[in-house]
Write a protein that holds these residues in place. Structure first.
Motif, short mmCIF file in Angstrom:
data_model
loop_
_atom_site.label_atom_id
_atom_site.label_comp_id
_atom_site.label_asym_id
_atom_site.label_seq_id
_atom_site.Cartn_x
_atom_site.Cartn_y
_atom_site.Cartn_z
N ALA A 1 0.83 -1.21 0.00
CA ALA A 1 0.00 0.00 0.00
C ALA A 1 0.87 1.26 0.00
O ALA A 1 0.45 2.30 -0.52
N ALA A 2 2.07 1.17 0.56
CA ALA A 2 2.99 2.31 0.59
C ALA A 2 3.76 2.45 -0.72
O ALA A 2 4.55 3.38 -0.89
N GLY A 3 3.55 1.53 -1.66
CA GLY A 3 4.19 1.61 -2.97
C GLY A 3 5.32 0.63 -3.20
O GLY A 3 5.97 0.66 -4.24
N ALA A 4 5.57 -0.24 -2.24
CA ALA A 4 6.68 -1.19 -2.38
C ALA A 4 6.25 -2.40 -3.21
O ALA A 4 5.18 -2.95 -2.99
N PRO A 5 7.10 -2.83 -4.11
CA PRO A 5 6.81 -4.11 -4.76
C PRO A 5 7.10 -5.24 -3.77
O PRO A 5 8.12 -5.23 -3.09
N VAL A 6 6.18 -6.17 -3.69
CA VAL A 6 6.42 -7.36 -2.88
C VAL A 6 7.21 -8.32 -3.75
O VAL A 6 6.77 -8.71 -4.83
N VAL A 7 8.40 -8.66 -3.32
CA VAL A 7 9.31 -9.52 -4.07
C VAL A 7 8.95 -10.98 -3.87
O VAL A 7 9.06 -11.80 -4.77
N SER A 8 8.51 -11.31 -2.66
CA SER A 8 8.12 -12.68 -2.33
C SER A 8 7.00 -12.62 -1.31
O SER A 8 7.18 -12.05 -0.23
N GLU A 9 5.86 -13.21 -1.66
CA GLU A 9 4.77 -13.31 -0.69
C GLU A 9 5.24 -14.21 0.45
O GLU A 9 6.23 -14.93 0.32
N GLY A 10 4.53 -14.17 1.57
CA GLY A 10 4.89 -15.01 2.70
C GLY A 10 4.85 -16.48 2.34
O GLY A 10 3.90 -16.94 1.71
N VAL A 11 5.90 -17.21 2.73
CA VAL A 11 5.97 -18.65 2.49
C VAL A 11 6.55 -19.35 3.71
O VAL A 11 7.33 -18.77 4.46
N GLU A 12 6.16 -20.58 3.89
CA GLU A 12 6.72 -21.42 4.95
C GLU A 12 8.17 -21.74 4.57
O GLU A 12 8.44 -22.12 3.44
N ARG A 13 9.07 -21.58 5.52
CA ARG A 13 10.49 -21.85 5.26
C ARG A 13 10.87 -23.20 5.87
O ARG A 13 10.29 -23.62 6.87
N GLU A 14 11.88 -23.84 5.29
CA GLU A 14 12.29 -25.17 5.75
C GLU A 14 12.79 -25.17 7.19
O GLU A 14 12.77 -26.18 7.86
N TRP A 15 13.21 -24.02 7.71
CA TRP A 15 13.70 -23.93 9.08
C TRP A 15 12.58 -23.72 10.09
O TRP A 15 12.83 -23.56 11.29
#
Length: 145
Positions: free
Chosen positions: A95-109
């Motif tokens: 909303a502030a104008g930033a491109p989201v590079v990666s949506e939230g994802v579950e990480r292996e750790w």
């Protein structure tokens, strides 16, 4: 030397664009602002994030080693208390104008993270890290400093 970091300084191309993004877009409060040179934010109890006009940065310390295309070899991380907060912060950044590079994802750790880019392309990781190291960097619930 004590084991701590006092300032994190990033060289930015357009300080006014950084001000619009961080202050007007994300709602951060500057600790110091010289519109021609630098914008500083308290980023923790003893840490300041400094956004320094690139020309002033280079005049003091020299030109960066990498100036070509690609991603700067640094990430900044903002850890949150709850998994759901990752998506909420990414939404606020968008909303502030930033491109989201990666949506939230579950990480292996075992955590959950996503990334957005600020106006200069610096990557911000928004992370929920339920492990012991993740807990080291979180303020008490309700305390934002």
């Amino acid at each position: 030397m004590e084991q701590r970091v006092s300032f994190i300084t990033l060289a930015v191309q357009d300080l006014a664009a950084s001000h619009r993004f961080y202050v007007e877009g994300l709602g951060w409060t500057p600790e110091f602002h010289d519109p021609d040179e630098v914008l500083m934010f308290r980023a923790g109890p003893l840490t300041v994030l400094s956004l320094w006009d690139r020309a002033h940065f280079e005049a003091e310390i020299g030109a960066p080693a990498q100036t070509g295309p690609g991603v700067a070899p640094i990430t900044l991380s903002h850890n949150v208390h709850e998994r759901e907060q990752v998506d909420a912060v990414l939404s606020d950044a968008r909303a502030a104008g930033a491109p989201v590079v990666s949506e939230g994802v579950e990480r292996e750790w075992g955590g959950y993270t996503g990334y957005f880019a600020d106006p200069d392309g610096f990557r911000w990781e928004i992370a929920w890290n339920p492990g012991p190291v993740g807990q080291l960097v979180l303020p008490p619930v309700g305390n934002t400093t």
